[in-house]
Scaffold this motif. Structure first.
Motif, PDB file in Angstrom:
ATOM      1  N   ARG A   1     -11.306  -0.245  -2.160  1.00 36.82           N
ATOM      2  CA  ARG A   1      -9.908  -0.270  -1.723  1.00 36.82           C
ATOM      3  C   ARG A   1      -9.200   0.890  -2.410  1.00 36.82           C
ATOM      4  O   ARG A   1      -9.140   0.946  -3.638  1.00 36.82           O
ATOM      5  CB  ARG A   1      -9.264  -1.608  -2.079  1.00 36.82           C
ATOM      6  N   VAL A   2      -8.690   1.824  -1.605  1.00 37.48           N
ATOM      7  CA  VAL A   2      -8.116   3.061  -2.136  1.00 37.48           C
ATOM      8  C   VAL A   2      -6.812   3.377  -1.409  1.00 37.48           C
ATOM      9  O   VAL A   2      -6.511   2.781  -0.368  1.00 37.48           O
ATOM     10  CB  VAL A   2      -9.107   4.242  -1.966  1.00 37.48           C
ATOM     11  N   PRO A   3      -6.023   4.333  -1.915  1.00 37.29           N
ATOM     12  CA  PRO A   3      -4.809   4.739  -1.199  1.00 37.29           C
ATOM     13  C   PRO A   3      -5.135   5.224   0.210  1.00 37.29           C
ATOM     14  O   PRO A   3      -6.195   5.820   0.444  1.00 37.29           O
ATOM     15  CB  PRO A   3      -4.255   5.875  -2.065  1.00 37.29           C
ATOM     16  N   VAL A   4      -4.243   4.972   1.152  1.00 39.80           N
ATOM     17  CA  VAL A   4      -4.487   5.347   2.540  1.00 39.80           C
ATOM     18  C   VAL A   4      -4.654   6.858   2.658  1.00 39.80           C
ATOM     19  O   VAL A   4      -4.103   7.630   1.876  1.00 39.80           O
ATOM     20  CB  VAL A   4      -3.337   4.876   3.456  1.00 39.80           C
ATOM     21  N   GLY A   5      -5.427   7.255   3.647  1.00 36.49           N
ATOM     22  CA  GLY A   5      -5.620   8.673   3.913  1.00 36.49           C
ATOM     23  C   GLY A   5      -7.024   9.162   3.665  1.00 36.49           C
ATOM     24  O   GLY A   5      -7.420  10.212   4.181  1.00 36.49           O
ATOM     25  N   ALA A   6      -7.804   8.433   2.866  1.00 39.81           N
ATOM     26  CA  ALA A   6      -9.187   8.837   2.606  1.00 39.81           C
ATOM     27  C   ALA A   6      -9.997   8.721   3.894  1.00 39.81           C
ATOM     28  O   ALA A   6      -9.920   7.711   4.593  1.00 39.81           O
ATOM     29  CB  ALA A   6      -9.792   7.971   1.513  1.00 39.81           C
ATOM     30  N   GLN A   7     -10.786   9.753   4.197  1.00 40.66           N
ATOM     31  CA  GLN A   7     -11.506   9.811   5.463  1.00 40.66           C
ATOM     32  C   GLN A   7     -13.005   9.994   5.247  1.00 40.66           C
ATOM     33  O   GLN A   7     -13.438  10.595   4.259  1.00 40.66           O
ATOM     34  CB  GLN A   7     -10.980  10.974   6.311  1.00 40.66           C
ATOM     35  N   ALA A   8     -13.785   9.480   6.196  1.00 37.98           N
ATOM     36  CA  ALA A   8     -15.233   9.693   6.168  1.00 37.98           C
ATOM     37  C   ALA A   8     -15.523  11.187   6.183  1.00 37.98           C
ATOM     38  O   ALA A   8     -14.883  11.952   6.902  1.00 37.98           O
ATOM     39  CB  ALA A   8     -15.888   9.013   7.360  1.00 37.98           C
TER      40      ALA A   8
ATOM     41  N   PRO B   1      -4.505  -8.638   5.865  1.00 41.49           N
ATOM     42  CA  PRO B   1      -5.619  -8.167   6.691  1.00 41.49           C
ATOM     43  C   PRO B   1      -5.533  -6.694   7.072  1.00 41.49           C
ATOM     44  O   PRO B   1      -6.554  -6.079   7.377  1.00 41.49           O
ATOM     45  CB  PRO B   1      -5.556  -9.073   7.930  1.00 41.49           C
ATOM     46  N   LEU B   2      -4.343  -6.115   7.066  1.00 44.03           N
ATOM     47  CA  LEU B   2      -4.212  -4.700   7.399  1.00 44.03           C
ATOM     48  C   LEU B   2      -4.821  -3.826   6.305  1.00 44.03           C
ATOM     49  O   LEU B   2      -5.365  -2.757   6.580  1.00 44.03           O
ATOM     50  CB  LEU B   2      -2.737  -4.344   7.607  1.00 44.03           C
ATOM     51  N   ILE B   3      -4.756  -4.273   5.068  1.00 46.21           N
ATOM     52  CA  ILE B   3      -5.371  -3.553   3.957  1.00 46.21           C
ATOM     53  C   ILE B   3      -6.877  -3.784   3.944  1.00 46.21           C
ATOM     54  O   ILE B   3      -7.654  -2.883   3.632  1.00 46.21           O
ATOM     55  CB  ILE B   3      -4.746  -4.001   2.614  1.00 46.21           C
ATOM     56  N   ALA B   4      -7.298  -4.991   4.307  1.00 52.84           N
ATOM     57  CA  ALA B   4      -8.711  -5.369   4.232  1.00 52.84           C
ATOM     58  C   ALA B   4      -9.513  -4.952   5.461  1.00 52.84           C
ATOM     59  O   ALA B   4     -10.625  -5.443   5.668  1.00 52.84           O
ATOM     60  CB  ALA B   4      -8.826  -6.878   4.034  1.00 52.84           C
ATOM     61  N   ALA B   5      -8.969  -4.039   6.277  1.00 54.90           N
ATOM     62  CA  ALA B   5      -9.649  -3.565   7.495  1.00 54.90           C
ATOM     63  C   ALA B   5      -9.905  -4.696   8.478  1.00 54.90           C
ATOM     64  O   ALA B   5     -10.897  -4.695   9.204  1.00 54.90           O
ATOM     65  CB  ALA B   5     -10.960  -2.857   7.147  1.00 54.90           C
TER      66      ALA B   5
ATOM     67  N   GLU C   1      -6.401   6.965  -7.056  1.00 56.35           N
ATOM     68  CA  GLU C   1      -7.424   6.057  -7.562  1.00 56.35           C
ATOM     69  C   GLU C   1      -7.426   4.721  -6.834  1.00 56.35           C
ATOM     70  O   GLU C   1      -6.395   4.251  -6.352  1.00 56.35           O
ATOM     71  CB  GLU C   1      -7.232   5.814  -9.063  1.00 56.35           C
ATOM     72  N   GLY C   2      -8.618   4.134  -6.782  1.00 55.74           N
ATOM     73  CA  GLY C   2      -8.787   2.812  -6.210  1.00 55.74           C
ATOM     74  C   GLY C   2      -9.833   2.051  -6.988  1.00 55.74           C
ATOM     75  O   GLY C   2     -10.129   2.374  -8.142  1.00 55.74           O
ATOM     76  N   VAL C   3     -10.430   1.047  -6.337  1.00 52.67           N
ATOM     77  CA  VAL C   3     -11.393   0.200  -7.032  1.00 52.67           C
ATOM     78  C   VAL C   3     -12.518  -0.200  -6.081  1.00 52.67           C
ATOM     79  O   VAL C   3     -12.289  -0.417  -4.882  1.00 52.67           O
ATOM     80  CB  VAL C   3     -10.694  -1.060  -7.604  1.00 52.67           C
ATOM     81  N   VAL C   4     -13.734  -0.264  -6.613  1.00 52.92           N
ATOM     82  CA  VAL C   4     -14.871  -0.770  -5.842  1.00 52.92           C
ATOM     83  C   VAL C   4     -14.703  -2.277  -5.684  1.00 52.92           C
ATOM     84  O   VAL C   4     -14.526  -2.998  -6.664  1.00 52.92           O
ATOM     85  CB  VAL C   4     -16.205  -0.459  -6.545  1.00 52.92           C
ATOM     86  N   THR C   5     -14.739  -2.759  -4.459  1.00 52.63           N
ATOM     87  CA  THR C   5     -14.626  -4.197  -4.214  1.00 52.63           C
ATOM     88  C   THR C   5     -15.996  -4.862  -4.111  1.00 52.63           C
ATOM     89  O   THR C   5     -16.148  -6.027  -4.449  1.00 52.63           O
ATOM     90  CB  THR C   5     -13.829  -4.464  -2.925  1.00 52.63           C
ATOM     91  N   SER C   6     -16.990  -4.126  -3.623  1.00 50.99           N
ATOM     92  CA  SER C   6     -18.375  -4.609  -3.570  1.00 50.99           C
ATOM     93  C   SER C   6     -19.296  -3.412  -3.726  1.00 50.99           C
ATOM     94  O   SER C   6     -19.032  -2.344  -3.166  1.00 50.99           O
ATOM     95  CB  SER C   6     -18.690  -5.299  -2.235  1.00 50.99           C
ATOM     96  N   GLY C   7     -20.383  -3.589  -4.469  1.00 50.83           N
ATOM     97  CA  GLY C   7     -21.339  -2.505  -4.632  1.00 50.83           C
ATOM     98  C   GLY C   7     -22.719  -3.048  -4.930  1.00 50.83           C
ATOM     99  O   GLY C   7     -22.858  -4.109  -5.547  1.00 50.83           O
TER     100      GLY C   7
ATOM    101  N   ALA D   1       3.725  -1.492   6.251  1.00 55.09           N
ATOM    102  CA  ALA D   1       3.048  -0.191   6.217  1.00 55.09           C
ATOM    103  C   ALA D   1       2.144  -0.173   4.991  1.00 55.09           C
ATOM    104  O   ALA D   1       2.575   0.181   3.892  1.00 55.09           O
ATOM    105  CB  ALA D   1       4.064   0.936   6.152  1.00 55.09           C
ATOM    106  N   PRO D   2       0.880  -0.585   5.143  1.00 57.36           N
ATOM    107  CA  PRO D   2      -0.022  -0.679   3.993  1.00 57.36           C
ATOM    108  C   PRO D   2      -0.169   0.656   3.264  1.00 57.36           C
ATOM    109  O   PRO D   2      -0.264   1.714   3.895  1.00 57.36           O
ATOM    110  CB  PRO D   2      -1.347  -1.113   4.625  1.00 57.36           C
ATOM    111  N   GLN D   3      -0.202   0.585   1.963  1.00 56.70           N
ATOM    112  CA  GLN D   3      -0.390   1.775   1.141  1.00 56.70           C
ATOM    113  C   GLN D   3      -1.843   1.942   0.711  1.00 56.70           C
ATOM    114  O   GLN D   3      -2.195   2.946   0.087  1.00 56.70           O
ATOM    115  CB  GLN D   3       0.506   1.692  -0.103  1.00 56.70           C
ATOM    116  N   GLU D   4      -2.672   0.947   1.038  1.00 59.33           N
ATOM    117  CA  GLU D   4      -4.089   0.995   0.691  1.00 59.33           C
ATOM    118  C   GLU D   4      -4.933   0.644   1.908  1.00 59.33           C
ATOM    119  O   GLU D   4      -4.439   0.055   2.873  1.00 59.33           O
ATOM    120  CB  GLU D   4      -4.406   0.009  -0.441  1.00 59.33           C
ATOM    121  N   GLY D   5      -6.205   1.009   1.845  1.00 60.32           N
ATOM    122  CA  GLY D   5      -7.135   0.676   2.909  1.00 60.32           C
ATOM    123  C   GLY D   5      -8.554   0.654   2.375  1.00 60.32           C
ATOM    124  O   GLY D   5      -8.805   0.975   1.210  1.00 60.32           O
ATOM    125  N   MET D   6      -9.511   0.278   3.232  1.00 61.14           N
ATOM    126  CA  MET D   6     -10.903   0.156   2.826  1.00 61.14           C
ATOM    127  C   MET D   6     -11.711   1.375   3.257  1.00 61.14           C
ATOM    128  O   MET D   6     -11.491   1.939   4.333  1.00 61.14           O
ATOM    129  CB  MET D   6     -11.525  -1.099   3.444  1.00 61.14           C
TER     130      MET D   6
END
Length: 234
Positions: A197-204, A121-125, A177-183, A149-154
């Motif tokens: 779902r992408v590597p942690v650190g990506a920001q709005a 759940p920590l990766i899946a927000a 790199e990551g992957v589209v989970t829903s589009g 310590a999750p290495q990925e996030g949503m």
């Protein structure tokens, strides 16, 4: 699977119990006008029992569209009567595809896409659904995620160009790199939106790229939800 000897009974109610979802901002109002059900005191994510024409219904308010929604569980034999009464009053039939588009606009996860038994759940927000404050609260799965310590996030994505994001497409961010989970193509916004779902650190506010049919297409990273109660938020 996790009962450990607890007394649990599972009963197959197919053909006996029905289920009908009434979704949208007018869900509560139409159920009151058609069946006289006053659900004004039923809070979100709660359920109750009601009586209708000598039948006992379970009614829940757990709509998964970003708008209001009510689910009714009457006897299966009454489903045709209920369906006809609701559509005669103006309710419009729709399928799971429409529901899926709305839950994506609302930034809500779908099991099998954003979350499953292999994604914590920590990766899946979904960190808000678990708590580590009580050391004695040994919920199922705690050992697997406590201290992790999750290495990925949503992240949320909004396409800057023409095209439609779909599940499984590759995503490039500054962090990797990551992957589209829903589009999908958002009917409310008129552009393609997605969750990834992408590597942690990506920001709005940052930029990303999505590979669509062999071409890398520009997209903006945005906060979710995209839409709530019909109002565009990004």
């Amino acid at each position: 699977r996790h009962c450990d000897g607890a007394r649990v009974a599972v009963e197959d109610l197919r053909g006996i119990q029905g289920k009908l979802d009434v979704q949208g901002p007018n869900a509560v109002a139409i159920l009151k006008s058609v069946f006289g059900l006053d659900l004004s005191d039923l809070k979100r994510f709660r359920w109750t029992r009601v009586e209708n024409e000598s039948e006992s219904w379970i009614v829940s308010r757990t709509g998964y569209t970003g708008a209001d929604g009510v689910e009714i569980y009457p006897p299966a034999a009454s489903m045709r009567r209920i369906w006809q009464a609701l559509t005669a009053a103006g309710a419009r039939p729709c399928g799971l595809g429409a529901r899926d588009t709305l839950r994506l606009e609302a930034g809500m996860n779908l099991y099998g896409n954003e979350m499953n038994q292999d994604i914590n759940p920590l990766i899946a927000a979904l960190g808000w659904t678990v708590s580590f404050k009580d050391a004695g609260r040994n919920f199922i799965g705690r050992e697997a995620i406590d201290g992790a310590a999750p290495q990925e996030g949503m992240i949320g994505l909004k396409l800057n160009e023409r095209g439609v994001m779909r599940t499984g497409m590759k995503v490039r961010t500054a962090q990797g790199e990551g992957v589209v989970t829903s589009g999908t193509m958002s009917p409310t916004m008129g552009v393609s939106i997605g969750m990834a779902r992408v590597p942690v650190g990506a920001q709005a506010g940052e930029q990303a790229e999505v590979e669509i049919r062999g071409k890398w297409v520009a997209a903006g990273i945005v906060s979710m939800p995209f839409v709530r109660q019909g109002k565009v938020l990004v």
